[in-house]
Design an enzyme around this catalytic site. Sequence first.
Site, short mmCIF file in Angstrom:
data_model
loop_
_atom_site.label_atom_id
_atom_site.label_comp_id
_atom_site.label_asym_id
_atom_site.label_seq_id
_atom_site.Cartn_x
_atom_site.Cartn_y
_atom_site.Cartn_z
N CYS A 331 0.80 -1.12 -0.04
CA CYS A 331 0.01 -0.13 0.09
C CYS A 331 0.69 1.20 0.09
O CYS A 331 1.49 1.55 -1.11
CB CYS A 331 -1.00 0.01 1.13
SG CYS A 331 -2.48 0.96 0.99
N HIS A 429 -3.76 -5.49 1.38
CA HIS A 429 -3.60 -5.85 2.68
C HIS A 429 -4.27 -7.10 2.89
O HIS A 429 -5.09 -7.75 2.51
CB HIS A 429 -4.38 -4.86 3.52
CG HIS A 429 -4.00 -3.20 3.43
ND1 HIS A 429 -2.88 -2.93 3.94
CD2 HIS A 429 -4.63 -2.19 2.85
CE1 HIS A 429 -2.81 -1.69 3.71
NE2 HIS A 429 -3.68 -1.14 3.23
#
Length: 494
Positions: A331, A429
């Site tokens: 991310c 994630h």
Amino acid sequence: MSASVLMVQGCTSDAGKSTLVAALCRWLHRRGVAVAPFKPQNMALNSAVTVDGGEIGRAQAVQAQAAGVAPHTDFNPVLLKPNSDVGAQVIVHGHAIANMDARVYHDYKRIAMKAVLASHARLVSQYDAVIVEGAGSPAEINLRERDIANMGYAEAVDCPVLLIADIDRGGVFAHLVGTLALLSDSERARVAGFVINRFRGDPALLQSGLDWLERATGKPVLGVLPYLQGLQVEAEDALPRDRPHKPGARLYVAVPALPRISNHTDLDALRAHPDVDVQFVGPGEFPPACDLIVLPGSKSTRADLAWLRANGWTDAIERHLRYGGKLIGICGGFQMLGRFVHDPHGIESTPGSSVGLDWLDMETTLEGRKKLRRVAGELVLGGARVSGYEIHCGVSRGAALARPSSVLDGGMPDGAVSSDGRILGSYLHGLFDQPQALGALLAWAGLRDATPVDMHVLREASIERLADAVETHLDTSALLRLLKMRATEPACAP
């Protein structure tokens, strides 16, 4: 139908509120009770995507698993994600509405309370029981006015409160008595009892203190929970307290402890692996020699990128790659690997651009609409299945994306792999959570015969241990009375 509501508040942050709520949810779920977790206001950088396409605190997603229900935005109607020392992104019913400093948010609490009570009303109409988690401590005097997270909520809905304190920190009796002393008369009256958490040793040695506490306060001690080693339950926000080196480890991982690190729970599967030693490296600490560096998520990507440079990580990564090490960015960490990170609208901080680490040929621009979705697909590494969720404002573009790190179901690419195969980036994630994906990534990093580890199985086992602790160490008859349920049989059919 109107649910029974029981709230858990703590004398301090990290007293054990999140784990006790998860434990109570699983204990009730075992009894066939339709139960939901609830946290009116959460301040955390670990978050999860819900089935209704919103964002909630990661701890509430774990509590939902404990309750046997899918995570929903009503379980955490107000989420604050700090992006500086004085401000945070405010997320209401799963979606970001604005960045606010503390003073502005204090005024906004009147509106936020309406969102909290709307979610509360929906939950109590759908479930038999709602187990509520407070935030921080109810005795934080400067936050008492317009409180929506602790006693302000409890008073508004008229629910009983359990007060939990961590004896491992020391001063447990002062914590409990002092917290009671700082409450108003009506707030003090709704505290139904105490739970002491993380006790090590012979409980008999604590009994005289418990007897004194009950005499001094007129409140019952509903139980003493033991210190449970090795729990695999995601942290609400704080980095792990204990970070010892793992004897016998065969793969070493270094992770910069970014000031605004987010979703560090992505590393839990690595930390749980018996052959992997994970070290979070803080400010002023020299990045150690290792096999794999993981750049984690960040709520303030440009600011944390500057922190990396100031703490010697640019040279450390270059040296690490030169000697054959591997690098993963997740991310915000993935965004840092590109040439630039642009924030033209001031999404995270002041508008501007930052030079990236320049390991991948791409640039990222932060845009106003946050991408929130649950995804699954296959890693390019051997086709291993991977699943998780995306939470990001950044849109990445560039030649590096022509070599994705995974292909999501439906054919959408995710992330990037460098042309030499030493660097991998992903927006996903939960990258390490699936056993096949974890094995493939560890093999890529140099551990080719890794023991299979399944985070879902480990998490389930930990939640069961927590529920067992409720059964063994708490006064379950008293808990059922507080919930207006009979102790002799399950409250509803499984």
